[in-house]
Design an enzyme around this catalytic site. Structure first.
Site, short mmCIF file in Angstrom:
data_model
loop_
_atom_site.label_atom_id
_atom_site.label_comp_id
_atom_site.label_asym_id
_atom_site.label_seq_id
_atom_site.Cartn_x
_atom_site.Cartn_y
_atom_site.Cartn_z
N MET A 121 -79.03 55.65 21.94
CA MET A 121 -77.73 56.33 21.87
C MET A 121 -77.82 57.76 22.39
O MET A 121 -77.07 58.17 23.28
CB MET A 121 -77.22 56.31 20.43
CG MET A 121 -76.78 54.95 19.94
SD MET A 121 -75.14 54.47 20.55
CE MET A 121 -74.09 55.47 19.48
N GLY A 122 -78.73 58.55 21.84
CA GLY A 122 -78.82 59.95 22.20
C GLY A 122 -79.09 60.17 23.68
O GLY A 122 -78.49 61.05 24.31
N GLU A 172 -66.47 45.73 10.95
CA GLU A 172 -67.30 45.08 11.98
C GLU A 172 -68.11 43.93 11.38
O GLU A 172 -68.23 42.86 11.98
CB GLU A 172 -68.22 46.14 12.58
CG GLU A 172 -69.16 45.69 13.65
CD GLU A 172 -70.05 46.86 14.03
OE1 GLU A 172 -71.24 46.83 13.65
OE2 GLU A 172 -69.56 47.80 14.68
N TYR A 173 -68.67 44.14 10.18
CA TYR A 173 -69.41 43.08 9.50
C TYR A 173 -68.54 41.84 9.35
O TYR A 173 -68.95 40.72 9.64
CB TYR A 173 -69.82 43.54 8.09
CG TYR A 173 -71.09 44.35 7.98
CD1 TYR A 173 -71.40 45.36 8.88
CD2 TYR A 173 -71.97 44.13 6.93
CE1 TYR A 173 -72.54 46.11 8.75
CE2 TYR A 173 -73.13 44.88 6.79
CZ TYR A 173 -73.41 45.87 7.70
OH TYR A 173 -74.55 46.61 7.56
N LYS A 202 -66.53 56.11 9.81
CA LYS A 202 -67.44 55.22 10.54
C LYS A 202 -68.00 54.14 9.59
O LYS A 202 -68.23 53.00 10.00
CB LYS A 202 -68.58 56.03 11.15
CG LYS A 202 -69.62 55.20 11.91
CD LYS A 202 -69.02 54.40 13.04
CE LYS A 202 -70.02 53.80 14.00
NZ LYS A 202 -71.35 53.52 13.58
#
Length: 344
Positions: free
Chosen positions: A48-49, A218-219, A211
């Site tokens: 990600m970063g 999302e789960y 988030k």
């Protein structure tokens, strides 16, 4: 946000900037007399970063990256990263949640100067944010918690950002958020629609709380797709399971990016034979259910999807194969390969 020389005894940011690899300065940094839109320190250059740093550079901004475990780093320590930035500094922390993030934030608190801002973009629990904000605030430092969604696809598509913090601190980092978020869709008149990929959700902790709920949803979505896939695969009547799932991606009320990713996973492995039906949970689902209990909010779907992940560690189900495949598709999360039993 315009950079100004640091008022510390450290080497000036402009001097340190000249030592950075050219590709890490951003296209607008070729002329030292021209002020940059924004300069950012990025701690953590993983999946990600690293992609977020690249997206910022493509937008013309300068990123100074540090990661003790990556050869892509621009500097070799947090102290060097702080020294390479011009005040007021903005440093984005993108390391694993929990103690790695806590340690990094504490160390930055000893290195930064009043007026600087720390952003935690990992999956920290919102209660940690409130502690960090208080600790850094006592030193005159700002703190923003940023829930980030977009996974390995964010480099090209942009990242959805849910942030918490003061209006003043968020304003300092707004050019960063604007570069990372997806392009805003427009209405019929051409005006950008609000809420496209970015929200200032509230004070410190609000971003990661938002988030957390996002990941709980999302789960449940992944669990529903996985169960539907299992039923399709269980009956002889359906001869083209991947084709049925793909047909749902256009014109139906259950179409979504997750469904697109399930289609992709089935194209790569039509019967999901290479994947073990073992799905990890990274914490946010548990925290969502905990908050639902605390606030007496019924969450039967999200709770059931969390418990199904626990069950996946006890047996190998087609539903959880689909869930594991989806986690790998959108986030690059590792999957367990199916291991053949030894012949007797």
């Amino acid at each position: 946000m315009r950079a100004r020389p640091a008022s510390t005894g450290r080497r000036s940011g402009a001097a340190a900037h000249r030592d950075l690899p050219r590709e890490h300065r951003g296209p607008r940094a070729t002329d030292e007399t021209e002020e940059r839109d924004v300069q950012l320190g990025m701690v953590g250059l993983g999946k990600m970063g690293g992609n977020m740093a690249e997206r910022l550079r493509r937008a013309g901004h300068e990123v100074v990256g540090y990661d003790a475990f990556s050869d892509k780093r621009d500097v070799d320590s947090l102290e060097a990263l702080v020294g390479a930035l011009e005040a007021p500094r903005v440093v984005w922390v993108m390391v694993p949640s929990g103690e790695p993030t806590r340690t990094t934030v504490r160390e930055l608190g000893e290195l930064l100067s009043p007026g600087d801002v720390v952003i935690d973009g990992g999956n920290s629990k919102f209660t940690d944010d409130q502690v960090h904000a208080e600790e850094l605030g006592a030193k005159g430092l700002g703190y923003i918690d940023a829930g980030v969604s977009g996974g390995v696809w964010g480099l090209e598509n942009g990242y959805a950002l849910m942030v918490g913090g003061s209006k003043e601190d968020v304003a300092k980092a707004q050019p960063v958020f604007d570069a990372l978020r997806p392009p805003a869709p427009a209405d019929e008149s051409g005006e950008a629609l609000p809420g496209a990929g970015f929200v200032h959700a509230g004070p410190c902790g609000a971003g990661h709380f938002a988030k957390m709920v996002h990941n709980g949803i999302e789960y449940a979505m992944m669990q529903a797709y996985g169960e539907g896939y299992e039923l399709l695969a269980a009956v002889d009547l359906i001869e083209d399971v991947p084709g049925v799932v793909a047909s749902w991606t256009q014109g139906t009320v259950i179409r979504s990016w997750l469904l697109d990713l399930l289609v992709r996973a089935l194209q790569e492995d039509p019967a999901l034979e290479k994947i073990s039906g073992y799905a990890e949970d990274s914490g946010e689902g548990r925290w969502t259910v905990e908050q639902a209990i605390e606030h007496a909010v019924p969450m039967p779907a999200i709770s059931a999807s969390l418990f199904a992940r626990f069950a996946s560690r006890q047996d190998d189900s087609p539903t959880m194969k689909a869930v594991a495949a989806l986690r790998n598709q959108f986030g690059g999360h590792a999957v367990r390969a199916q291991v053949a039993e030894d012949p007797e």
